[in-house]
Each structure stands twice: as C-alpha cells, then as structure tokens.
Design a protein around this motif. Structure first.
Motif, PDB file in Angstrom:
ATOM      1  N   ALA A 177       2.797   8.064 -10.495  1.00 54.88           N
ATOM      2  CA  ALA A 177       1.487   8.617 -10.860  1.00 54.88           C
ATOM      3  C   ALA A 177       0.404   7.598 -11.328  1.00 54.88           C
ATOM      4  O   ALA A 177       0.631   6.934 -12.055  1.00 54.88           O
ATOM      5  CB  ALA A 177       1.665   9.952 -11.558  1.00 54.88           C
ATOM      6  N   ASP A 178      -0.610   7.783 -10.961  1.00 55.75           N
ATOM      7  CA  ASP A 178      -1.786   7.051 -11.159  1.00 55.75           C
ATOM      8  C   ASP A 178      -1.897   6.839 -12.701  1.00 55.75           C
ATOM      9  O   ASP A 178      -2.153   8.033 -13.258  1.00 55.75           O
ATOM     10  CB  ASP A 178      -3.167   7.221 -10.354  1.00 55.75           C
ATOM     11  CG  ASP A 178      -3.071   6.760  -9.139  1.00 55.75           C
ATOM     12  OD1 ASP A 178      -2.154   5.885  -8.436  1.00 55.75           O
ATOM     13  OD2 ASP A 178      -4.073   7.206  -8.038  1.00 55.75           O
ATOM     14  N   GLY A 179      -2.171   5.933 -13.249  1.00 55.53           N
ATOM     15  CA  GLY A 179      -2.516   5.666 -14.757  1.00 55.53           C
ATOM     16  C   GLY A 179      -1.433   6.191 -15.870  1.00 55.53           C
ATOM     17  O   GLY A 179      -1.668   6.147 -17.005  1.00 55.53           O
TER      18      GLY A 179
ATOM     19  N   VAL B  47       7.325   4.505   1.850  1.00 51.48           N
ATOM     20  CA  VAL B  47       6.629   5.312   1.468  1.00 51.48           C
ATOM     21  C   VAL B  47       6.596   6.650   2.084  1.00 51.48           C
ATOM     22  O   VAL B  47       6.247   6.770   3.299  1.00 51.48           O
ATOM     23  CB  VAL B  47       5.266   5.138   1.278  1.00 51.48           C
ATOM     24  CG1 VAL B  47       4.394   5.961   0.596  1.00 51.48           C
ATOM     25  CG2 VAL B  47       5.228   3.430   0.852  1.00 51.48           C
ATOM     26  N   ALA B  48       7.123   7.743   1.263  1.00 49.11           N
ATOM     27  CA  ALA B  48       7.305   9.316   1.844  1.00 49.11           C
ATOM     28  C   ALA B  48       5.910   9.720   1.808  1.00 49.11           C
ATOM     29  O   ALA B  48       5.284  10.700   2.840  1.00 49.11           O
ATOM     30  CB  ALA B  48       8.282   9.888   1.079  1.00 49.11           C
TER      31      ALA B  48
ATOM     32  N   GLU C 288       0.725  -1.155   0.052  1.00 53.48           N
ATOM     33  CA  GLU C 288       0.102   0.128   0.036  1.00 53.48           C
ATOM     34  C   GLU C 288       0.720   1.309   0.050  1.00 53.48           C
ATOM     35  O   GLU C 288       1.749   1.529   0.895  1.00 53.48           O
ATOM     36  CB  GLU C 288      -0.791  -0.245   1.295  1.00 53.48           C
ATOM     37  CG  GLU C 288      -2.017   1.271   1.208  1.00 53.48           C
ATOM     38  CD  GLU C 288      -2.716   1.136   2.553  1.00 53.48           C
ATOM     39  OE1 GLU C 288      -3.653   2.230   2.839  1.00 53.48           O
ATOM     40  OE2 GLU C 288      -2.601   0.247   3.291  1.00 53.48           O
ATOM     41  N   LEU C 289       0.633   2.048  -0.977  1.00 54.63           N
ATOM     42  CA  LEU C 289       1.459   3.299  -1.066  1.00 54.63           C
ATOM     43  C   LEU C 289       0.681   4.315  -0.388  1.00 54.63           C
ATOM     44  O   LEU C 289       0.341   5.473  -0.812  1.00 54.63           O
ATOM     45  CB  LEU C 289       1.486   3.760  -2.640  1.00 54.63           C
ATOM     46  CG  LEU C 289       2.309   2.852  -3.500  1.00 54.63           C
ATOM     47  CD1 LEU C 289       2.502   3.244  -4.952  1.00 54.63           C
ATOM     48  CD2 LEU C 289       3.910   2.334  -2.978  1.00 54.63           C
ATOM     49  N   ARG C 290       0.906   4.045   0.832  1.00 53.54           N
ATOM     50  CA  ARG C 290       0.333   5.266   1.925  1.00 53.54           C
ATOM     51  C   ARG C 290       1.516   5.710   2.925  1.00 53.54           C
ATOM     52  O   ARG C 290       2.315   5.142   3.134  1.00 53.54           O
ATOM     53  CB  ARG C 290      -0.565   4.474   2.705  1.00 53.54           C
ATOM     54  CG  ARG C 290      -0.858   5.179   4.145  1.00 53.54           C
ATOM     55  CD  ARG C 290      -2.152   4.559   4.858  1.00 53.54           C
ATOM     56  NE  ARG C 290      -1.436   3.159   5.177  1.00 53.54           N
ATOM     57  CZ  ARG C 290      -0.853   2.688   6.116  1.00 53.54           C
ATOM     58  NH1 ARG C 290      -0.383   3.770   6.945  1.00 53.54           N
ATOM     59  NH2 ARG C 290      -0.685   1.675   6.424  1.00 53.54           N
ATOM     60  N   ALA C 291       1.628   7.329   2.943  1.00 56.38           N
ATOM     61  CA  ALA C 291       2.450   7.927   3.466  1.00 56.38           C
ATOM     62  C   ALA C 291       2.758   7.276   4.889  1.00 56.38           C
ATOM     63  O   ALA C 291       2.084   6.908   5.909  1.00 56.38           O
ATOM     64  CB  ALA C 291       2.245   9.411   3.827  1.00 56.38           C
ATOM     65  N   GLY C 292       4.179   6.942   5.062  1.00 52.12           N
ATOM     66  CA  GLY C 292       4.611   6.184   6.481  1.00 52.12           C
ATOM     67  C   GLY C 292       4.517   4.760   6.438  1.00 52.12           C
ATOM     68  O   GLY C 292       5.157   4.231   7.352  1.00 52.12           O
ATOM     69  N   ASN C 293       4.005   4.255   5.424  1.00 51.59           N
ATOM     70  CA  ASN C 293       3.982   2.727   5.274  1.00 51.59           C
ATOM     71  C   ASN C 293       5.445   2.101   4.562  1.00 51.59           C
ATOM     72  O   ASN C 293       6.051   2.658   3.972  1.00 51.59           O
ATOM     73  CB  ASN C 293       2.655   2.353   4.256  1.00 51.59           C
ATOM     74  CG  ASN C 293       2.567   0.865   4.546  1.00 51.59           C
ATOM     75  OD1 ASN C 293       2.631   0.217   5.315  1.00 51.59           O
ATOM     76  ND2 ASN C 293       2.022   0.243   3.230  1.00 51.59           N
ATOM     77  N   ALA C 294       5.580   0.967   5.106  1.00 54.75           N
ATOM     78  CA  ALA C 294       6.945   0.117   4.763  1.00 54.75           C
ATOM     79  C   ALA C 294       6.246  -1.370   4.452  1.00 54.75           C
ATOM     80  O   ALA C 294       5.545  -1.804   5.103  1.00 54.75           O
ATOM     81  CB  ALA C 294       7.808   0.393   5.680  1.00 54.75           C
ATOM     82  N   PHE C 295       7.066  -1.704   3.426  1.00 56.11           N
ATOM     83  CA  PHE C 295       6.665  -3.279   3.248  1.00 56.11           C
ATOM     84  C   PHE C 295       7.883  -3.978   2.449  1.00 56.11           C
ATOM     85  O   PHE C 295       8.662  -2.978   1.852  1.00 56.11           O
ATOM     86  CB  PHE C 295       5.484  -3.491   2.458  1.00 56.11           C
ATOM     87  CG  PHE C 295       5.216  -2.527   0.972  1.00 56.11           C
ATOM     88  CD1 PHE C 295       5.893  -2.891   0.015  1.00 56.11           C
ATOM     89  CD2 PHE C 295       4.820  -1.331   1.069  1.00 56.11           C
ATOM     90  CE1 PHE C 295       5.846  -2.212  -1.437  1.00 56.11           C
ATOM     91  CE2 PHE C 295       4.942  -0.531   0.178  1.00 56.11           C
ATOM     92  CZ  PHE C 295       5.323  -1.047  -1.366  1.00 56.11           C
TER      93      PHE C 295
ATOM     94  N   THR D 151       0.792  15.094  -9.910  1.00 52.99           N
ATOM     95  CA  THR D 151       0.565  14.370  -8.520  1.00 52.99           C
ATOM     96  C   THR D 151       1.027  13.063  -8.581  1.00 52.99           C
ATOM     97  O   THR D 151       0.358  12.379  -9.304  1.00 52.99           O
ATOM     98  CB  THR D 151      -0.781  14.599  -8.091  1.00 52.99           C
ATOM     99  OG1 THR D 151      -0.966  15.878  -8.162  1.00 52.99           O
ATOM    100  CG2 THR D 151      -0.824  14.243  -6.331  1.00 52.99           C
ATOM    101  N   CYS D 152       2.030  12.818  -7.723  1.00 53.74           N
ATOM    102  CA  CYS D 152       2.658  11.220  -7.577  1.00 53.74           C
ATOM    103  C   CYS D 152       2.956  10.972  -6.039  1.00 53.74           C
ATOM    104  O   CYS D 152       2.803  11.755  -5.207  1.00 53.74           O
ATOM    105  CB  CYS D 152       3.865  11.163  -8.595  1.00 53.74           C
ATOM    106  SG  CYS D 152       5.097  12.547  -8.331  1.00 53.74           S
ATOM    107  N   THR D 153       3.348   9.664  -6.038  1.00 49.68           N
ATOM    108  CA  THR D 153       3.693   9.298  -4.648  1.00 49.68           C
ATOM    109  C   THR D 153       5.003   8.792  -4.583  1.00 49.68           C
ATOM    110  O   THR D 153       5.504   8.232  -5.592  1.00 49.68           O
ATOM    111  CB  THR D 153       2.669   7.950  -4.390  1.00 49.68           C
ATOM    112  OG1 THR D 153       1.462   8.340  -4.295  1.00 49.68           O
ATOM    113  CG2 THR D 153       3.099   7.413  -2.707  1.00 49.68           C
ATOM    114  N   GLU D 154       5.892   9.057  -3.484  1.00 46.69           N
ATOM    115  CA  GLU D 154       7.266   9.037  -3.425  1.00 46.69           C
ATOM    116  C   GLU D 154       7.415   7.890  -2.618  1.00 46.69           C
ATOM    117  O   GLU D 154       6.915   7.874  -1.559  1.00 46.69           O
ATOM    118  CB  GLU D 154       7.956  10.214  -3.303  1.00 46.69           C
ATOM    119  CG  GLU D 154       9.578  10.008  -3.146  1.00 46.69           C
ATOM    120  CD  GLU D 154      10.463  11.400  -2.669  1.00 46.69           C
ATOM    121  OE1 GLU D 154      11.111  11.489  -1.966  1.00 46.69           O
ATOM    122  OE2 GLU D 154       9.766  12.365  -3.067  1.00 46.69           O
ATOM    123  N   PHE D 155       8.515   7.220  -2.744  1.00 45.93           N
ATOM    124  CA  PHE D 155       8.981   5.953  -2.010  1.00 45.93           C
ATOM    125  C   PHE D 155      10.455   5.663  -2.417  1.00 45.93           C
ATOM    126  O   PHE D 155      10.914   5.867  -3.561  1.00 45.93           O
ATOM    127  CB  PHE D 155       7.993   4.732  -1.907  1.00 45.93           C
ATOM    128  CG  PHE D 155       7.824   4.261  -3.430  1.00 45.93           C
ATOM    129  CD1 PHE D 155       8.714   3.161  -3.860  1.00 45.93           C
ATOM    130  CD2 PHE D 155       6.792   4.533  -4.283  1.00 45.93           C
ATOM    131  CE1 PHE D 155       8.603   2.632  -4.917  1.00 45.93           C
ATOM    132  CE2 PHE D 155       6.761   3.822  -5.537  1.00 45.93           C
ATOM    133  CZ  PHE D 155       7.482   2.892  -5.928  1.00 45.93           C
TER     134      PHE D 155
END
Length: 265
Positions: A235-237, A205-206, A180-187, A215-219
């Motif tokens: 980024a989604d899509g 996940v940052a 799960e790309l949620r801020a603070g998550n780790a896997f 808009t994107c998710t950084e990890f």
C-alpha cells in the motif's frame, strides 16, 4: 526431505533473500551460523542486544518447535542507512519516518504456529525512535522495547530477535521499486549474488485489492531456479507490506496479514 527440514531450509532462504537485498532479515537464517544441525534454531525467539520489557512468555509462535536455541545471524557491517537500504541495481527502499502512536498488528502463521505480531511506535524524539514489539501466542505475551534511529530502527528490531518478521515485511517493499506495479505487468528482479538460492525472479502484478480496508497492489515474486513463490500486497506510504505469503514446494510456510493499524494523520 521432511517438513521440518524444509522449514529450516526455507528460513535460511529468507535470511539469504533479506541479506541479498541489503535489508534486515531473519537473523536466525544465516547459512554459516553455529546452530546444531538437529535443532531448528532459526525459529527461536531470542532477546539479545536489546532493552527489553518482557511479558510472561516462555514460548511464542516464533518458536514452533520449542527449541529456544539461539544462533548467530549473517554478518553485517554498517548501519541500515549505509547498508540496509542499499538494494540491487541501486534500487532503494522508500524512506519512511515513523510517528509516535503509529502501530501495525498482523496475524501470523508460521508452520503450524499462530501468533499476533504488533509494532507500536512508543516515542519519537528527533531522529530517535522507540518501538514496542509484541508477540501474543499460546495465551502468553512477549514485549520488547527497542530504540534506534529512524533509518536504523528496523535493523535494531532484527538484531533484538532471532526471528523478526517485520524486517521481512519491510524488505518486501523493494520489489515494488524495480518495476511498474500495473495490473498485468511483469518484470524481472535480480539478486546481488549473495543469495545462494536464486539469481533472478519474475514479478507478476495481479492488480488492486484490499486488506483490512487498506487499498493495496498484489503481485507474486517467482524465482527462476527455486520452487518458491512470494505473494506480496503493498500500500502506498506504508512502511511494511500489508500482507506477505511465502510458499515453497506448494506448501504455505509463512503468512502475515495486517489486521489492525493506527496511521499518522
């Protein structure tokens, strides 16, 4: 170990990572290739096995050492649909359908060399896709026109160039499929065993950020047994990572950042 040797070893590692994920990678990065040990053949910019329209480019950022020597990439069997989309633990890259006119431009730094890398979807006819893949470096332009199927076009681009960055941008998406790309998550993500450099890595996940208005998710992806870190922004899509940074031993070796794009509406 010299900087040159670290870069050569790093590129081989990139090839191993891509192969271990079952996606097209850096074809010059095969550990078992026939490259001369004194030549950084992984950094060549070959045009084998493609239909190409070439600009006046004798040297590109894909050739920072200026060797131009070609080497064989890792052995592959099957198509991208059969093999390249397969990943550890049955995780698969998200399917993507390219549209005519779609384009992605990245500023790329590899070692000391800088270039602009562009992927333009020139035409789509049913399942057939033609992509114009362009590198601009040192005031010179090199373009290849490469054709394939929707599921196989990234693999065809990889086969056409000794160093092709877009498969690396594509393969980075697999990490986002394994947790799960949620801020603070780790896997934890695991290799298939074909990667000689590492077996497991930790994804941290940052959170949300933006790159060129996207808009994107950084990890980060940190292997447990190798001094290497990947920083990825997804980024989604999107068919490719929005940005990608590889560091080894605290040194930035490869960085790609999206600077311009045209997307289907």
């Amino acid at each position: 170990m010299s900087r040159h040797a670290r870069r050569r070893r790093f590129l081989r590692g990139l090839g191993a990572v891509a192969v271990s994920l079952g996606v097209a990678g850096c074809s010059g990065g095969g550990d078992g290739g026939d490259a001369d040990s004194d030549t950084d053949a992984s950094e060549g910019d070959g045009t084998t096995g493609s239909t190409a329209t070439e600009g006046a480019a004798s040297t590109t950022a894909s050739e920072p050492e200026g060797t131009g020597t070609e080497t064989e990439g890792p052995d592959r069997t099957g198509t991208e649909a059969e093999n390249s989309e397969g990943t550890p633990d049955d995780v698969r890259l998200p399917a993507y359908t390219f549209s005519e006119g779609e384009s992605y431009t990245y500023d790329t730094t590899f070692g000391d060399a800088e270039s602009e890398e562009t992927w333009v979807v020139a035409s789509v006819a049913g399942d057939d896709v033609t992509v114009d893949r362009t590198t601009v470096a040192n005031g010179e332009t090199h373009t290849q026109s490469i054709s394939g199927t929707q599921s196989g076009i990234v693999d065809e681009v990889e086969r056409a160039r000794d160093v092709s960055y877009f498969p690396l941008l594509r393969s980075a998406l697999v990490y986002g499929q394994q947790g799960e790309l949620r801020a603070g998550n780790a896997f934890t993500v695991r290799s298939t065993g074909e990667n000689e450099d590492w077996e497991t890595a930790t994804v941290d996940v940052a959170g949300e950020t933006t790159v060129s208005g996207v808009t994107c998710t950084e990890f980060t992806v940190t292997p447990d047994s190798v001094d290497q870190v990947q920083t990825v922004r997804l980024a989604d899509g999107y068919p490719f990572a929005v940005s990608l940074l590889f560091e080894q031993g605290g040194e930035a070796l490869l960085e790609m950042t999206l600077t311009d794009h045209e997307r289907p509406r």
